[in-house]
Design a protein around this motif. Structure first.
Motif, PDB file in Angstrom:
ATOM      1  N   SER A 155       0.831  -1.199   0.000  1.00 47.24           N
ATOM      2  CA  SER A 155       0.000   0.000   0.000  1.00 47.24           C
ATOM      3  C   SER A 155       0.868   1.252   0.000  1.00 47.24           C
ATOM      4  N   THR A 156       0.259   2.337  -0.427  1.00 48.43           N
ATOM      5  CA  THR A 156       0.970   3.616  -0.475  1.00 48.43           C
ATOM      6  C   THR A 156       1.355   4.071   0.921  1.00 48.43           C
ATOM      7  N   GLN A 157       0.514   3.799   1.893  1.00 46.41           N
ATOM      8  CA  GLN A 157       0.791   4.196   3.265  1.00 46.41           C
ATOM      9  C   GLN A 157       2.025   3.462   3.805  1.00 46.41           C
ATOM     10  N   THR A 158       2.147   2.201   3.528  1.00 48.00           N
ATOM     11  CA  THR A 158       3.309   1.431   3.968  1.00 48.00           C
ATOM     12  C   THR A 158       4.573   1.917   3.271  1.00 48.00           C
ATOM     13  N   HIS A 159       4.451   2.212   2.000  1.00 47.38           N
ATOM     14  CA  HIS A 159       5.590   2.730   1.253  1.00 47.38           C
ATOM     15  C   HIS A 159       6.051   4.071   1.834  1.00 47.38           C
ATOM     16  N   GLY A 198      10.990   6.437   7.154  1.00 45.59           N
ATOM     17  CA  GLY A 198      11.885   5.801   8.119  1.00 45.59           C
ATOM     18  C   GLY A 198      13.328   5.809   7.640  1.00 45.59           C
ATOM     19  N   CYS A 199      13.535   5.586   6.354  1.00 43.79           N
ATOM     20  CA  CYS A 199      14.896   5.626   5.804  1.00 43.79           C
ATOM     21  C   CYS A 199      15.476   7.035   5.889  1.00 43.79           C
ATOM     22  N   ILE A 200      14.676   8.034   5.602  1.00 40.48           N
ATOM     23  CA  ILE A 200      15.134   9.410   5.706  1.00 40.48           C
ATOM     24  C   ILE A 200      15.457   9.750   7.156  1.00 40.48           C
ATOM     25  N   PHE A 201      14.617   9.315   8.082  1.00 39.78           N
ATOM     26  CA  PHE A 201      14.852   9.548   9.510  1.00 39.78           C
ATOM     27  C   PHE A 201      16.163   8.890   9.955  1.00 39.78           C
ATOM     28  N   LEU A 202      16.387   7.645   9.542  1.00 42.63           N
ATOM     29  CA  LEU A 202      17.629   6.960   9.898  1.00 42.63           C
ATOM     30  C   LEU A 202      18.848   7.654   9.309  1.00 42.63           C
ATOM     31  N   GLY A 203      18.716   8.201   8.113  1.00 40.56           N
ATOM     32  CA  GLY A 203      19.810   8.960   7.506  1.00 40.56           C
ATOM     33  C   GLY A 203      20.159  10.191   8.320  1.00 40.56           C
ATOM     34  N   PHE A 204      19.133  10.918   8.770  1.00 35.14           N
ATOM     35  CA  PHE A 204      19.383  12.099   9.599  1.00 35.14           C
ATOM     36  C   PHE A 204      19.968  11.724  10.954  1.00 35.14           C
ATOM     37  N   MET A 205      19.541  10.604  11.513  1.00 28.99           N
ATOM     38  CA  MET A 205      20.114  10.162  12.788  1.00 28.99           C
ATOM     39  C   MET A 205      21.586   9.787  12.629  1.00 28.99           C
ATOM     40  N   LEU A 206      21.941   9.203  11.488  1.00 25.99           N
ATOM     41  CA  LEU A 206      23.337   8.887  11.214  1.00 25.99           C
ATOM     42  C   LEU A 206      24.157  10.173  11.105  1.00 25.99           C
TER      43      LEU A 206
END
Length: 72
Positions: A19-23, A29-37
């Protein structure tokens, strides 16, 4: 390169029926993890800077405006 990878991921998710919501959650989440890195890297450089003692700056006679606020 990034846009090609992103397009490939979008096409793969559409073909699996995700679904679009899951995507959106996965991409966010990937963008958030990138900023946390990036935050982790920034904080590690801050810790390296705090390890050393602060040294007094030598007086530069060639400056156009010297700092005379101390009035020594």
């Amino acid at each position: 390169m990034f846009t090609q990878s992103l397009n490939a991921a979008i096409l793969a998710s559409e073909s699996t029926g995700m679904s679009t919501q899951t995507h959106a959650i996965i991409v966010g989440g990937c963008i958030f993890l990138g900023f946390m890195l990036l935050l982790l890297i920034t904080m590690s450089y801050t810790n390296v800077g705090n390890r050393h003692e602060i040294k007094a700056e030598a007086e530069d006679t060639h400056r156009t405006h010297t700092n005379n606020h101390g009035h020594h």
